[in-house]
Write a protein that holds these residues in place. Structure first.
Motif, PDB file in Angstrom:
ATOM      1  N   SER A   1      -2.996   3.424  -5.682  1.00 51.05           N
ATOM      2  CA  SER A   1      -4.206   3.246  -4.885  1.00 51.05           C
ATOM      3  C   SER A   1      -4.563   1.781  -4.687  1.00 51.05           C
ATOM      4  N   MET A   2      -3.997   0.895  -5.479  1.00 54.17           N
ATOM      5  CA  MET A   2      -4.199  -0.533  -5.252  1.00 54.17           C
ATOM      6  C   MET A   2      -3.171  -1.083  -4.263  1.00 54.17           C
ATOM      7  N   VAL A   3      -1.924  -0.612  -4.394  1.00 60.61           N
ATOM      8  CA  VAL A   3      -0.847  -1.166  -3.586  1.00 60.61           C
ATOM      9  C   VAL A   3      -0.959  -0.697  -2.132  1.00 60.61           C
ATOM     10  N   LEU A   4      -1.293   0.589  -1.983  1.00 58.13           N
ATOM     11  CA  LEU A   4      -1.274   1.167  -0.647  1.00 58.13           C
ATOM     12  C   LEU A   4      -2.187   0.439   0.352  1.00 58.13           C
ATOM     13  N   PRO A   5      -3.447   0.162   0.004  1.00 60.62           N
ATOM     14  CA  PRO A   5      -4.298  -0.531   0.977  1.00 60.62           C
ATOM     15  C   PRO A   5      -3.716  -1.876   1.409  1.00 60.62           C
ATOM     16  N   ALA A   6      -3.134  -2.602   0.457  1.00 63.21           N
ATOM     17  CA  ALA A   6      -2.595  -3.914   0.820  1.00 63.21           C
ATOM     18  C   ALA A   6      -1.461  -3.774   1.817  1.00 63.21           C
ATOM     19  N   PHE A   7      -0.683  -2.705   1.702  1.00 58.63           N
ATOM     20  CA  PHE A   7       0.503  -2.577   2.549  1.00 58.63           C
ATOM     21  C   PHE A   7       0.280  -1.691   3.761  1.00 58.63           C
ATOM     22  N   THR A   8      -0.940  -1.190   3.925  1.00 62.83           N
ATOM     23  CA  THR A   8      -1.237  -0.508   5.180  1.00 62.83           C
ATOM     24  C   THR A   8      -2.330  -1.239   5.931  1.00 62.83           C
ATOM     25  N   ARG A   9      -2.807  -2.323   5.353  1.00 65.60           N
ATOM     26  CA  ARG A   9      -3.910  -3.091   5.932  1.00 65.60           C
ATOM     27  C   ARG A   9      -5.106  -2.191   6.201  1.00 65.60           C
ATOM     28  N   HIS A  10      -5.365  -1.273   5.340  1.00 66.67           N
ATOM     29  CA  HIS A  10      -6.490  -0.373   5.544  1.00 66.67           C
ATOM     30  C   HIS A  10      -7.060   0.011   4.199  1.00 66.67           C
ATOM     31  N   ARG A  11      -8.402   0.087   4.136  1.00 62.82           N
ATOM     32  CA  ARG A  11      -9.012   0.511   2.874  1.00 62.82           C
ATOM     33  C   ARG A  11      -8.527   1.912   2.525  1.00 62.82           C
ATOM     34  N   ILE A  12      -8.543   2.214   1.231  1.00 66.21           N
ATOM     35  CA  ILE A  12      -8.087   3.524   0.807  1.00 66.21           C
ATOM     36  C   ILE A  12      -9.025   4.578   1.402  1.00 66.21           C
ATOM     37  N   VAL A  13      -8.439   5.632   1.911  1.00 63.94           N
ATOM     38  CA  VAL A  13      -9.257   6.705   2.473  1.00 63.94           C
ATOM     39  C   VAL A  13      -9.656   7.638   1.339  1.00 63.94           C
TER      40      VAL A  13
END
Lengths: 851, 315, 169
Positions: free
Chosen positions: A288-300
Motif C-alpha cells: 500500500s506504500m509502493v503502489l501509490p508511488a508507482f501509479t501516481r495516484h493516492r491509494i483507493v
C-alpha cells in the motif's frame, strides 16, 4: 505507459525537510558512540532496524535457501539416497523453523524500526534500548538455535514439534531443547520489538498526523504488533510447558499421566495461524506504500484497507483449529473454524480490489518495486484461492499434510510475503544507502523469482492431489510423481538464480550506485522528504502534517497552525543537550509531551545475555546458572531503568511548557512509560490466560479431577493469603496518593507496609503449597497446579523487586509530585499482580471442589 | 529398493460415496476459483494497459471508484462465492456418516512407529499393515495410537483421521469397488514416517469371507525344518516382540506374524513380500528401513532357512 | 473523529489523565495538555472495535460450548451435552448479530454526525488539519467502525449458520 526513464515525473518536485543551523549539533547528539563500544551499546533505530533485516536475511540464506536446495535435490528423482532419512527430517524441521521464526518477522520488525520514525515524522522509536534488547535476544536466540548444528543435535520433529513426538520419550536427546529454548529466546525478542512498535506508532508521530492520516504501513505494523503480542505469548507458554515436561518430569502432553497431546496443538496453532497473518499484514502495508508511488495516484479505499487489516487481525485468531481438522473435533466445531477461515476471504478481497482500483485510477510506471507488487498480486490471489479450498473441511481432509498444502503455503508466503519484501527493499534501499539499485538487474531479479516460484510450487498442488504426503524423504517411481517433482526442483534452481541476482544488485549498488536524491520515486510519504541517507535524528525540524499525502499536497512541511509552527521551530533549537522527541495524542496527533529518549547503553546487551544464559542453562541442565542469568536480567533491568539526573532543571522545563503548552519531561516520558507498563501487563495477562485455558483444557480431558488418591486442596490458608494480597494493593494505592500530596514520609511508610503485608501473604501461601501432598511430576493435575503457582510467584517476585527499587530511590528523594511516573506505573503493575494472584489461586483451589 | 505397485492413491479418482462428494466439492471450487482468478487477472491486465485520464483534484470520481470496485469486487463477489463454497462444504460434510450402523463390521487400527496393527475383534483376527474390507458395506474403524500421533489417510476413499495416543476415534469407511488403496501415514511421526503404509484391500463379499476364514485357521508347523525354526524364533528373541497366534506366542511390540505369507508387503508397504525380502528384512532391517524399531538379528544361513520355513508354515 | 478544537483552558499534565486527581498542579507548573477530548476519542475507539470484539466473543462462546459439550466429562458439563451446543450456537448467533448490527448503526450515526458537524462549521477543527484533505474529519475511524461492524454481522451469521444443518457432535 511510462518507463522508468521518466523518473522523477515532471511536476513531482516534492518538499524536503528544512535544515536549520543546529543540524550538525543535533546529528552529533543523536549519534551512537564510535567504534566497537558504539556497536555494542548503540540504540539508533536505523542501526537496530538494518541489523534486524540483515540478520534475518542471513538466516534466510542459511535456513531458507540452503535447506530447500538440498531437499529439492533429494526429491528430484524417486528413490534417491542423497541424504539420509534423519538428515532430511532435520532439513525440513530447520527450513520451517528458521523461515517462520528467524526470517520474516525480524525482517518486518527491522523494516518498521528502520522506517517508522522517518515515515511518521519523529526522531526515534519510543524505547531505543528495548529495540536494542529485541535485536540482541533475536540474534542470541537464533545463534543458540543454530548452534545445534555444531553438536550434531539438530531438531527433527518438524517446525510444529507435535507432542508426544517432541516429548521426552520419543525425542530424548537435546535436539528439541535447542528448538524450544533457542526459538524461545528469539520469541522474547519478537515480543519486545512488537511493544516498541505499538507505542511508536500510537504515540510518536509528527504533529498533525492524525490516526487517519497515518501511512498504511504504520497501520499494518500497529495491527501486526498487537497480533504478535497475542500470538507469541501463548507459544511461549506452550514452549514453557513442553520444556517443563522434557526437563522437569512434568506432564501436560503425556496421556499416560493425564495429559493431552492435543493441548500442544491448540497452544501451537493459536500462535501458528495468526503467525501467517503476522507475516502477511506488513506485506499489505508495504504494497500500500509502493503502489501509490508507482501509479501516481493516492491509494483507493484507505479506510477500507484499514478496516480490512483490523478484520484480518481479529479473524486470524479464530482459524487455528483448521490445522486440526483431522484430530476428531466435532463437526460443529469444524464448521465454525471453516466459516472463519473462509470469511477472511472478504477482507482479503477488499484489499485486492482496493489495489486494483488504484492501478486503474493511476498510470503505472514500471519500476522494479512495482513489478514485485504485480507479482505479489498474482501469486497471492492464487494462494488465497487455494486457501479457501483448504478451508472446506472435507477437501482439507483429502489434502491435509500433502504437497497440495506445501504448494498453497509457498504461494501465500512467497507470493504474499517475500515479493512485498523484495518490493520494499527495492523501494527503500535508496533512502537508506543514498544509492539507486540497478533497474535492469532488478527486472532480471523479478522475472527469475516470479517464474521460479511458479515452476517450483505449481506442480506441488498436483502432487498433493495425487496423494504425495509432505515430509517424506523419498518416494517410489511409478506413481506419476516423477515429472512434477523434477519440475519443482528446476523451479527452485531458478529461484536461486533470482536471489543471486538480488545479492549482486545490492553489492553493485553499494559500490557503484547512482546517487538517489531525496525522493527518487516522487512518493508521497514523509520519509522521502529527508536526505538519503538520513541524518541520525532524521528530523531537525519535525514536520507538521496536514494531509494523508504530505509530500504531494503540502508545499512546505513546517507550515501549519501557528502554535505548532512555533513549537517545531523551537524544538529544532532546544534542547541541544538531550535527545528530545515528541509524544502526540493517539488519535488527534496533538503534541502532548516532549521527553528525553534514552541514549546508548550496554545494559540491553547485558540483559539479552542474561536471558540467553537462562535458556542455555536449562539446555545444558546447569540449573544454578539459570539463577545467575535471572540475576543478570534483574540487575540489567534496574540499571537500564535507573533514573539518571535530569539534564535540565524543573524551571527550564516549565519555561518551555509555558511557551508552547506542551509538557516537558527531561527525566523520561510519562505517557510512553505508562503505555510500556500497560503492554507489559497485557503480555502477562495473555500468558496467564493461556495457562488458565490449559488448566481447564486438562480438566476437560480428565474425568476425575484431582486424580484418584489426591485430595482437593483446603482453602483456608489460601484465602488468608489472598486477603493479605488484596489489602496490600489498597496500601500501595494509598501510599501513591500520599506522594501526590508531597507527603514523602507517609509514602515511604506505605510502601514498606505494602511489602510487609504482601510478603506475609506469600509466606502463608507457600506454607500451604509445601503441604499439598503432590508434586509437579505426579500427574497433569500436579503439573499444571505448580506451573500456575510458579507463574504467580514469579510475577509476585517481579512486583516486589519493582516496589523495592522504587522504595530505594524514594529514600534518596528521587520522586516528587512532578517526577513520579515510575511510581504510578509500579502501582499499576502491583494491581495487575494482585488480580492475577486472586484469580489464579481461586481457580486452583476452588475448581477441584466443583466435582 | 523395490516397491509394490498398487492403485495410485488419488483424490481425483473417488472409490467411495464420501470420496465422490469430496471430488464434487473440489471440482466446484476449482471452477469457481478459476473464474475468480480470471476476473481478477482480466481487470489487472486491463488496468495496466489502459490510459488513465489526467489526475484531477476532484474527489468525486475517487469515491465512485471505491464504491464500484471495493463493494462489488471486494465484498460482493467473494461473499457470493464463499456462501456457495460454504454451502457445498456443509453438504459434503453431511455426506460423511456420523456413526456406523449397529451391525457394521468393526476393525481396530492402532498406529505404531512405523507400522499399523489391525484387529478384527469379533472375528478374532490380528494382522498388520493390511486392512481388508468388504465392498459396499460400511465399516467402523476405531483408530488410536500406541506411541506418537499417526494418521489414517485413504485418499481414494475420502477418509482421514488422526490416530491420537490419548483417545480412540471412530471413522466410517466404505469402498464401492474391489481394489487396493494406498494409505500413507498422514502425520509426521518420526524417522520412518515416509515408509509407513497401510494397504486397504476392498474385496467382494465372497473374497472377504474367504479371507476371514483363512485368517481364522491355524496350522501346526509339521516339517522338521519348521520345528527347528520355532527354536530359532524363540532363541533369537523374535518371540519377545512378535506373535504367531497358532503357536501361543504373544509378543506385542512388533507386528503379528500369523499368516505372514498371505500379506502383500513387508516393512509397512516398503517391499514386496518374497522369501528373499523376508530374509533380508530379518538379517538387517536397518539397512532397508533405517530407524525402524526392529534390531538386526545375526543368524547363520541354516538358522535363517529354518526360521523362514517356520514363518511360512506358521499360522 | 478529531473533536472540534477546544481552547487550551482545561488542560492537565498527561500524568493526570489517569484520573489521579491528587496530581493537580500542586508543584506549580501550568498544565499544558488538552485532554478534554479523551472521552470522545475513547468512544470512537470503542465504536471502531466493537463489531470484531463481539464477533470474537461469539466465536469463542460457541466454540467452547461445542468443545466442552462434545468431549468433556467434567462437573456440570452434562448441561452442555447435545443438543445444548446447537441451541447455544443459535441463540448466541442471533444475539451477537443483533449487537453487531447495533454497533454498525451506532458507528454509522457517529460518522454521519461528524460529517454534519463539518458541513455546518467548515472551519471548526481547522487549526490542525490543513486545507488538503478532510477525510479524517469526516470520521474515518467511525466509518471504519461501521465497515467492521457490518462485516461482523456477516461473519457472525456465517459462523453460526452451520448449527442449522449439522449435528453437534
Amino acid at each position: 505507459m511510462s518507463t522508468l526513464a521518466g523518473w522523477p515525473p515532471s511536476g513531482a518536485e516534492t518538499p524536503v525537510v528544512a535544515q536549520p543551523q543546529t543540524e550538525a549539533e543535533l546529528d552529533r547528539l543523536w549519534a551512537d558512540p564510535p567504534g566497537l563500544w558504539g556497536q555494542l551499546t548503540g540504540v539508533q533505530n536505523d542501526k537496530i532496524g538494518s541489523r534486524l533485516m540483515l540478520t534475518g536475511f542471513f538466516f534466510l540464506l542459511l535456513g531458507g535457501s540452503f535447506d530447500s536446495l538440498v531437499m529439492r535435490a533429494q526429491l528430484a528423482i524417486p528413490d534417491n539416497s542423497l541424504v539420509s532419512p534423519q538428515l532430511y527430517n532435520e532439513l525440513f524441521t530447520n527450513h520451517g523453523s528458521v523461515t517462520m521464526f528467524l526470517v520474516v518477522l525480524p525482517i518486518f520488525e527491522g523494516f518498521a524500526i528502520l522506517l517508522l520514525p522517518l515515515m511518521l515524522g519523529t526522531r526515534e522509536m519510543p524505547f531505543p534500548r528495548l529495540g536494542a534488547f529485541a535485536y540482541w535476544t533475536f540474534l542470541f536466540g537464533g545463534l543458540l538455535y543454530y548452534s545445534s548444528t555444531l553438536f550434531q543435535l539438530v531438531p527433527d520433529a518438524g517446525w510444529f514439534a507435535y507432542t508426544p513426538l517432541s516429548g521426552p520419550e520419543f525425542s530424548p536427546g537435546l535436539a528439541i531443547d535447542f528448538w524450544v529454548l533457542g526459538l524461545g529466546v528469539a520469541e522474547v525478542g519478537a515480543i519486545a520489538a512488537a511493544a516498541e512498535i505499538i507505542i511508536g506508532v500510537c504515540k510518536m508521530r509528527a504533529p498533525g498526523m492524525t490516526i487517519s492520516r497515518m501511512p498504511l504501513f504504520a497501520w499494518a505494523m500497529l495491527i501486526t504488533s498487537f497480533m504478535i503480542l497475542f500470538a507469541f505469548t501463548p507459544l511461549i507458554i506452550g514452549s514453557l510447558l513442553l520444556e517443563l515436561e522434557r526437563g522437569f518430569g512434568a506432564s501436560f502432553f503425556d496421556p499416560q499421566k493425564g495429559g493431552s497431546s492435543l493441548l500442544w496443538q491448540h497452544l501451537f496453532w493459536i500462535f501458528g495461524h495468526p503467525e501467517v497473518y503476522i507475516q502477511f499484514l506488513p506485506a499489505v502495508g508495504i504494497v500500500s506504500m509502493v503502489l501509490p508511488a508507482f501509479t501516481r495516484h493516492r491509494i483507493v479505499g484507505y479506510t477500507w484497507l484499514v478496516a480490512s487489516m483490523v478484520a484480518i487481525g481479529f479473524l486470524s485468531f479464530a482459524l487455528w483449529a483448521h490445522h486440526m481438522f483431522a484430530t476428531g473435533l466435532s463437526p460443529l466445531v469444524l464448521s465454525f473454524f471453516a466459516a472463519a477461515s473462509m470469511a477472511i476471504g472478504i477482507p482479503a478481497g477488499v484489499q485486492i480490489f482496493a489495489w486494483l482500483a488504484t492501478i486503474w485510477a493511476g498510470r503505472p510506471i514500471w519500476g522494479t518495486p512495482f513489478l514485485f507488487v504485480l507479482g505479489f498480486l498474482v501469486t497471492f490471489v492464487i494462494g488465497g484461492i487455494t486457501g479457501v479450498m483448504v478451508a472446506a473441511v472435507p477437501f482439507d481432509l483429502q489434502v491435509h499434510d500433502s504437497y497440495f498444502i506445501v504448494g498453497h503455503l509457498h504461494y501465500v508466503l512467497i507470493g504474499g510475503v517475500a515479493f512485498p519484501i523484495f518490493a520494499g527493499v527495492y523501494y527503500w534501499w535508496p533512502k537508506f544507502t543514498g544509492k539507486r539499485l540497478d533497474e535492469r538487474l532488478g527486472r532480471w531479479n523479478f522475472w527469475l523469482l516470479f517464474v521460479g516460484v511458479n515452476v517450483a510450487f505449481w506442480p506441488m498442488h498436483r502432487l498433493g492431489l495425487m496423494g504425495m504426503p509432505r515430509r517424506v524423504y523419498t518416494y517410489e517411481s511409478g506413481l506419476g510423481w516423477e515429472i512434477p517433482n523434477l519440475v519443482s526442483t528446476i523451479g527452485v534452481l531458478v529461484i536461486f538464480a533470482g536471489i543471486g541476482v538480488f545479492v549482486l544488485n545490492l553489492a553493485h549498488s553499494w559500490r557503484h550506485g547512482e546517487p538517489a536524491g531525496h525522493n527518487p520515486w516522487g512518493a508521497d510519504s514523509l520519509e522521502w522528504a529527508t536526505a538519503s541517507p538520513p541524518v541520525e535524528h532524521g528530523w531537525s525540524v519535525v514536520p507538521i502534517v496536514r494531509s494523508r499525502h504530505p509530500l504531494w499536497e503540502q508545499q512546505e512541511l513546517e507550515r501549519g497552525e501557528e502554535r505548532l509552527e512555533r513549537f517545531v521551530r523551537a524544538l529544532s533549537e532546544w534542547p541541544l543537550r538531550w535527545r528530545a522527541a515528541v509524544v502526540v495524542g493517539t488519535a488527534d496527533a496533538r503534541p502532548q509531551e516532549v521527553f528525553r529518549v534514552a541514549g546508548p547503553s550496554p545494559w540491553p546487551l547485558v540483559a539479552g545475555g542474561g536471558v540467553v544464559l537462562i535458556f542455555l542453562a536449562e539446555l545444558v541442565k546447569l540449573r544454578w546458572a539459570a539463577a545467575v542469568g535471572a540475576l543478570i536480567v534483574v540487575v540489567a533491568a534496574i540499571a537500564w531503568n535507573r533514573p539518571s539526573e535530569p539534564p535540565m532543571t524543573t524551571e527550564e522545563e516549565a519555561e518551555f511548557e509555558r511557551a508552547h503548552h506542551v509538557a516537558v519531561n527531561a527525566g523520561g516520558s510519562v505517557v510512553i512509560s505508562r503505555w510500556g507498563m500497560g503492554l507489559a501487563i497485557l503480555f502477562l495477562a495473555i500468558a496467564f490466560a493461556s495457562l488458565l485455558l490449559s488448566y481447564f483444557y486438562l480438566r476437560l480431558e480428565n474425568p476425575v479431577w484431582p486424580p484418584p488418591g489426591v485430595a482437593a486442596p483446603a482453602v483456608t490458608r489460601t484465602a488468608v493469603a489472598g486477603a493479605l494480597l488484596a489489602v496490600s494493593t489498597a496500601v500501595v494505592r494509598t501510599a501513591v496518593r500520599r506522594l501526590g500530596r508531597s507527603q514523602q514520609r507517609r509514602f515511604i511508610v506505605g510502601l514498606v507496609a505494602a511489602l510487609a503485608v504482601s510478603v506475609a501473604g506469600a509466606v502463608v501461601q507457600t506454607w500451604d503449597l509445601a503441604s499439598v501432598g503432590f508434586g509437579l511430576g505426579d500427574h497433569a493435575y500436579g503439573s499444571i497446579f505448580f506451573t500456575l503457582t510458579g507463574f504467580l510467584m514469579v510475577v509476585f517476585a517481579a512486583a516486589v523487586i519493582m516496589v523495592g527499587a522504587i522504595l530505594y530511590w524514594a529514600l534518596r528523594g528521587l520522586y516528587t509530585n512532578r517526577r513520579w511516573a515510575p511510581v504510578s506505573n509500579v502501582a499499576r503493575f502491583w494491581d495487575a499482580m494482585v488480580v492475577m494472584w486472586l484469580v489464579g489461586f481461586a481457580t486452583l483451589y476452588l475448581a477441584p471442589h466443583l466435582t | 529398493m523395490a516397491r509394490t505397485r498398487l492403485i495410485a492413491a488419488t483424490s481425483l479418482h473417488p472409490q467411495s460415496p464420501v470420496a465422490e462428494a469430496i471430488a464434487d466439492l473440489w471440482w466446484l471450487m476449482l471452477v469457481l476459483g478459476v473464474i475468480v482468478f480470471l476476473v481478477f487477472a482480466g481487470l489487472l491486465v486491463a488496468g495496466l494497459r489502459r490510459t488513465a485520464p489526467e489526475p484531477s483534484e476532484d474527489r468525486a470520481p475517487h469515491r465512485r471508484l471505491v464504491a464500484r470496485w471495493i463493494v462489488a469486487g471486494g465484498v460482493a463477489m467473494p461473499a457470493v462465492v464463499l456462501v456457495v463454497v460454504f454451502a457445498a462444504t456443509l453438504q459434503a460434510m453431511r455426506a460423511v456418516p456420523a456413526s456406523a450402523p449397529a451391525d457394521a463390521l468393526e476393525i481396530e487400527l492402532t498406529g505404531h512407529r512405523f507400522w499399523y496393527e489391525v484387529r478384527y475383534p469379533a472375528e478374532g483376527i490380528v494382522t498388520a499393515n493390511e486392512l481388508h474390507v468388504p465392498v459396499g458395506r460400511q465399516v467402523a474403524v476405531r483408530v488410536t495410537s500406541k506411541d506418537v500421533i499417526h494418521s489414517l489417510w485413504v485418499p481414494a476413499l475420502g477418509t482421514r483421521v488422526d490416530m491420537l495416543p490419548e483417545r480412540t476415534s471412530t471413522v466410517v469407511l466404505q469402498a464401492d469397488r474391489p481394489g487396493e488403496h494406498h494409505s500413507r501415514c498422514g502425520e509426521f511421526c518420526g524417522i520412518q514416517h515416509t515408509n509407513m503404509e497401510l494397504i486397504v484391500v476392498a474385496e467382494g463379499p465372497d473374497d472377504f469371507a474367504a479371507w476371514v476364514s483363512s485368517q481364522q485357521r491355524f496350522t501346526e508347523p509339521t516339517g522338521a525344518l519348521a520345528r527347528e525354526g520355532r527354536a530359532v524364533f524363540v532363541g533369537a528373541r523374535c518371540v519377545d516382540c512378535h506373535a504367531l497366534r497358532g503357536q501361543q506366542t504373544a509378543g506385542a511390540r512388533g507386528p503379528d506374524l500369523t499368516h505372514l505369507p498371505g500379506r502383500r508387503t513387508l516393512g509397512a508397504g516398503l517391499s514386496p513380500n518374497t522369501r528373499e525380502n523376508i530374509a533380508d528384512w530379518i538379517t538387517d532391517p536397518q539397512a532397508i528401513k533405517p530407524g525402524a524399531e526392529m534390531p538386526t538379528t545375526p543368524l547363520t544361513p541354516a538358522q535363517l532357512d529354518a526360521l523362514l520355513a517356520y514363518l511360512e508354515a506358521g499360522g | 473523529m478529531t473533536p472540534p478544537d477546544t481552547p487550551p483552558a482545561d488542560m492537565a499534565r498527561p500524568d493526570d489523565a489517569s484520573g489521579e486527581g491528587a496530581f493537580a498542579p500542586a508543584g506549580g507548573t501550568p498544565v499544558p495538555v488538552d485532554v478534554s477530548a479523551d472521552r470522545r476519542v475513547r468512544l470512537t475507539w470503542v465504536a471502531f472495535l466493537a463489531g470484531p470484539t463481539v464477533w470474537f466473543t461469539h466465536f469463542m462462546v460457541v466454540y467452547l460450548v461445542a468443545e466442552a459439550g462434545c468431549t468433556g466429562g467434567g462437573p456440570g458439563l452434562r448441561l452442555l451435552d447435545p443438543p445444548a451446543p446447537v441451541v447455544v450456537t443459535l441463540v448466541a448467533t442471533v444475539l451477537a448479530a443483533a449487537l453487531c448490527a447495533a454497533a454498525a448503526a451506532w458507528a454509522f450515526a457517529r460518522w454521519q454526525e461528524s460529517r454534519r458537524t463539518l458541513e455546518a462549521a467548515p472551519d471548526a477543527g481547522q487549526s490542525l488539519s490543513g486545507e488538503f484533505d478532510d477525510d479524517h474529519r469526516r470520521g474515518a475511524l467511525g466509518f471504519a467502525g461501521f465497515l467492521l461492524s457490518s462485516f461482523s454481522v456477516l461473519a457472525v451469521l456465517f459462523t453460526g449458520a452451520p448449527a442449522l444443518f449439522l449435528g453437534p457432535c
